[in-house]
Write an enzyme that holds these catalytic residues in place. Structure first.
Site, PDB file in Angstrom:
ATOM      1  N   GLY A 253      16.717  48.087  31.219  1.00 12.47           N
ATOM      2  CA  GLY A 253      17.095  47.409  32.472  1.00 12.47           C
ATOM      3  C   GLY A 253      18.420  46.249  32.336  1.00 12.47           C
ATOM      4  O   GLY A 253      18.459  45.433  33.302  1.00 12.47           O
ATOM      5  N   PRO A 288      17.150  50.516  26.603  1.00 14.35           N
ATOM      6  CA  PRO A 288      18.517  50.426  27.247  1.00 14.35           C
ATOM      7  C   PRO A 288      19.011  51.853  27.930  1.00 14.35           C
ATOM      8  O   PRO A 288      19.048  52.856  27.126  1.00 14.35           O
ATOM      9  CB  PRO A 288      19.342  49.706  26.679  1.00 14.35           C
ATOM     10  N   ARG A 326      25.346  56.005  43.765  1.00 15.23           N
ATOM     11  CA  ARG A 326      24.874  54.643  43.615  1.00 15.23           C
ATOM     12  C   ARG A 326      25.483  53.628  44.934  1.00 15.23           C
ATOM     13  O   ARG A 326      24.606  52.850  45.323  1.00 15.23           O
ATOM     14  CB  ARG A 326      25.156  53.789  42.312  1.00 15.23           C
ATOM     15  N   TYR A 330      22.037  52.679  46.650  1.00 16.22           N
ATOM     16  CA  TYR A 330      21.855  51.425  46.314  1.00 16.22           C
ATOM     17  C   TYR A 330      22.806  50.143  46.837  1.00 16.22           C
ATOM     18  O   TYR A 330      22.455  48.964  46.482  1.00 16.22           O
ATOM     19  CB  TYR A 330      21.569  50.956  44.969  1.00 16.22           C
ATOM     20  N   CYS A 359      29.256  65.575  54.623  1.00 17.63           N
ATOM     21  CA  CYS A 359      28.984  65.444  56.064  1.00 17.63           C
ATOM     22  C   CYS A 359      27.944  64.489  56.095  1.00 17.63           C
ATOM     23  O   CYS A 359      26.736  64.920  56.717  1.00 17.63           O
ATOM     24  CB  CYS A 359      28.862  66.597  56.731  1.00 17.63           C
TER      25      CYS A 359
HETATM   26  N1  LLP Z   1      12.729  52.434  30.706  1.00 14.71           N
HETATM   27  C1  LLP Z   1      12.115  52.997  32.074  1.00 14.71           C
HETATM   28  C2  LLP Z   1      10.636  53.301  31.880  1.00 14.71           C
HETATM   29  C3  LLP Z   1      12.973  53.273  33.152  1.00 14.71           C
HETATM   30  O1  LLP Z   1      12.613  53.713  33.970  1.00 14.71           O
HETATM   31  C4  LLP Z   1      14.364  52.972  33.181  1.00 14.71           C
HETATM   32  C5  LLP Z   1      15.093  53.090  34.326  1.00 14.71           C
HETATM   33  C6  LLP Z   1      14.889  52.416  31.825  1.00 14.71           C
HETATM   34  C7  LLP Z   1      14.123  52.246  30.773  1.00 14.71           C
HETATM   35  C8  LLP Z   1      16.500  52.123  31.617  1.00 14.71           C
HETATM   36  O2  LLP Z   1      16.745  51.077  32.449  1.00 14.71           O
HETATM   37  P1  LLP Z   1      18.495  50.688  32.484  1.00 14.71           P
HETATM   38  O3  LLP Z   1      18.504  50.259  30.994  1.00 14.71           O
HETATM   39  O4  LLP Z   1      19.363  51.925  32.513  1.00 14.71           O
HETATM   40  O5  LLP Z   1      18.763  49.662  33.516  1.00 14.71           O
HETATM   41  N2  LLP Z   1      19.461  54.702  39.251  1.00 14.71           N
HETATM   42  C9  LLP Z   1      19.328  53.500  39.405  1.00 14.71           C
HETATM   43  C10 LLP Z   1      18.702  52.650  38.119  1.00 14.71           C
HETATM   44  C11 LLP Z   1      17.187  53.500  38.068  1.00 14.71           C
HETATM   45  C12 LLP Z   1      16.486  52.912  36.891  1.00 14.71           C
HETATM   46  C13 LLP Z   1      15.382  53.679  36.737  1.00 14.71           C
HETATM   47  N3  LLP Z   1      14.644  53.492  35.407  1.00 14.71           N
HETATM   48  C14 LLP Z   1      20.871  52.586  39.260  1.00 14.71           C
HETATM   49  O6  LLP Z   1      21.833  53.489  39.515  1.00 14.71           O
HETATM   50  O7  LLP Z   1      21.032  51.694  39.370  1.00 14.71           O
END
Ligand code: LLP
Length: 435
Positions: A253, A288, A326, A330, A359
């Site tokens: 995250g 990450p 995205r 979002y 479309c």
């Molecule tokens: N671990 C778990 C359990 C997760 O559900 C996620 C992301 C991550 C790690 C990795 O998160 P990151 O480091 O990439 O932020 N599609 C959305 C983001 C959805 C994230 C879902 N889970 C976007 O494009 O902003």
């Protein structure tokens, strides 16, 4: 992060994508040349940038025994996964499909953590056979199913409970918040201890760790230290009851700066996490996704038409929500720049809507964005598209998913070719009529 490229910076669109004599490049290769060679829409990834991020994580958390479990969902291209694995990382997966990808890319099973709220028996069995590092269990029902599968196979299942720490995580969109009590993810703290007790008593479950994932695109350290405190308190309680954990997983995250601003300060996070874990002899796992691959990818898209309607200027490109969801899903913001000339150089800058050919009114890459008025045929680059770009691409409107190119050591490697019309209808059948 040592990125050095800021808003409107004539130097480039993202680290690894500099402007050389006015034209955007990936390292030393001109993006225009890649678009001509491979067609558009096209994803271009910078291998050096990806590997540098993995190294940076590993160095920043070198004060503890550390597993970087890269979140495959952000970008699951086999070549990307392979390079991430070769740089020493493992994988965070959420499906049997992601397990298949991670293994096919050469990531060893014992570096894979399996998260997700809806694991099937089939997926559990495949992960057990692959010898995964741990299952991150999200409910009592899942723990019972895992125990049954492990007993049937005669293979003990390594387990961590994903705890819902009930912390506020300020993410840009409610869809990417997961650490609050009302989300579907994780087990409430009040119930986690009972699950540990059950797991500890089960002959085919092995308690290994504790985890949380509080959301995505978080730029403050505070929500992580809040979650850390909850996990450590639980680990300490378990230790007092004789259940010793091996590792703590703080999830992923970590936010990146889509407009060149700094992302989450990893050093600050390490300063808060490392001493607490060393003191307890706990290993660290992080998951990450975005912060490993986000900046290392651009989407190239060509302008079909420019049209004016209702007082607005629409720039219609060959890429849209089917390639990069995205912005539409979002309200995500991505830099968009002309590839051949720096923004604002000698051209009138006007607010435009950059829209795709799908479309849907929600099919856009940017709305009301000041850009030097693009010309039909011109190539645009969409920055910081390496994460949740191709991974969320779809065939909606029967569009072919784009090609992906990895730039490595001065070479452009086609790591996924553009889909074909035959692939589009593969698996479909027209049954004969019975009359
Ligand atoms: N671990 C778990 C359990 C997760 O559900 C996620 C992301 C991550 C790690 C990795 O998160 P990151 O480091 O990439 O932020 N599609 C959305 C983001 C959805 C994230 C879902 N889970 C976007 O494009 O902003």
């Amino acid at each position: 992060m040592g990125e050095g490229i800021l808003t409107g910076d004539p130097a480039g669109i993202a680290p690894g994508f500099p402007r050389v004599e006015g034209a955007l490049h990936c390292r030393t290769l001109a993006l225009e040349g890649l678009a001509e060679r491979f067609g558009t829409p096209l994803y271009v990834y910078d291998a050096q940038g990806i590997e540098a991020r993995v190294r940076h994580f590993r160095e920043t958390f070198s004060g503890v025994e550390f597993l970087l479990a890269y979140s495959v969902k952000a970008n699951g291209n086999l070549a990307v996964l392979n390079r991430i694995g070769a740089a020493g990382a493992g994988a965070d997966i959420v499906s049997g499909g992601e397990l298949h990808r991670a293994l096919a890319a050469g990531i060893p099973g014992d570096r894979i953590v399996f998260a997700g709220v809806g694991k099937t028996e089939f997926e559990m069995e495949a992960a057990l056979r692959a010898g995964v590092h741990a299952f991150h269990v999200e409910s009592d029902g899942e723990l019972a199913r895992l125990e049954a599968v492990a007993t049937r196979l005669g293979t003990p299942a390594p387990v961590a409970i994903r705890v819902n720490p009930d912390v506020e995580s300020p993410t840009p969109h409610e869809y990417t918040r997961t650490g609050h009590a009302a989300s579907k993810f994780g087990v409430p703290v009040s119930e986690a201890k009972e699950l540990y007790r059950q797991a500890d008593a089960a002959s085919h479950l092995r308690v290994r760790g504790i985890g949380a994932h509080i959301g995505s695109q978080i730029v403050d350290v505070d929500p992580y230290t809040d979650a850390l405190a909850v996990l450590l308190a639980m680990a300490d309680e378990l230790a007092a009851d004789g259940v010793e954990l091996e590792y703590l997983d703080l999830g992923g995250g970590f936010g990146v700066g889509y407009d060149g601003e700094p992302g989450l300060p990893l050093e600050e996070l390490a300063a808060a996490v490392v001493p607490e874990l060393s003191r307890r002899d706990l290993r660290l796992v992080l998951e990450p996704g975005r912060s490993v691959v986000g900046h290392a990818g651009v989407l190239l898209t060509r302008v079909h038409y420019v049209k004016r309607s209702g007082g607005k200027t629409f720039v219609i490109t060959d890429g849209g929500m089917t390639e990069l969801l995205r912005p539409s899903h979002y309200g995500g913001w991505h830099r968009i720049e002309p590839v051949q000339s720096p923004p604002g150089e000698g051209r009138e800058v006007v607010p435009v809507d950059v829209v795709g050919p799908v479309c849907e009114t929600g099919d856009f890459l940017a709305r009301g964005r000041p850009l030097p008025l693009p010309r039909p045929g011109e190539l645009l680059a969409v920055g910081t598209a390496g994460a949740y770009g191709f991974a969320m691409a779809s065939n909606y409107n029967s569009r072919l998913r784009p090609a992906e190119v990895l730039v490595e050591d001065g070479r452009a490697l086609l790591v996924r070719r553009r889909e074909t019309l035959d692939e589009l209808v593969r698996g479909e059948e027209i049954p004969p009529r019975t009359d």
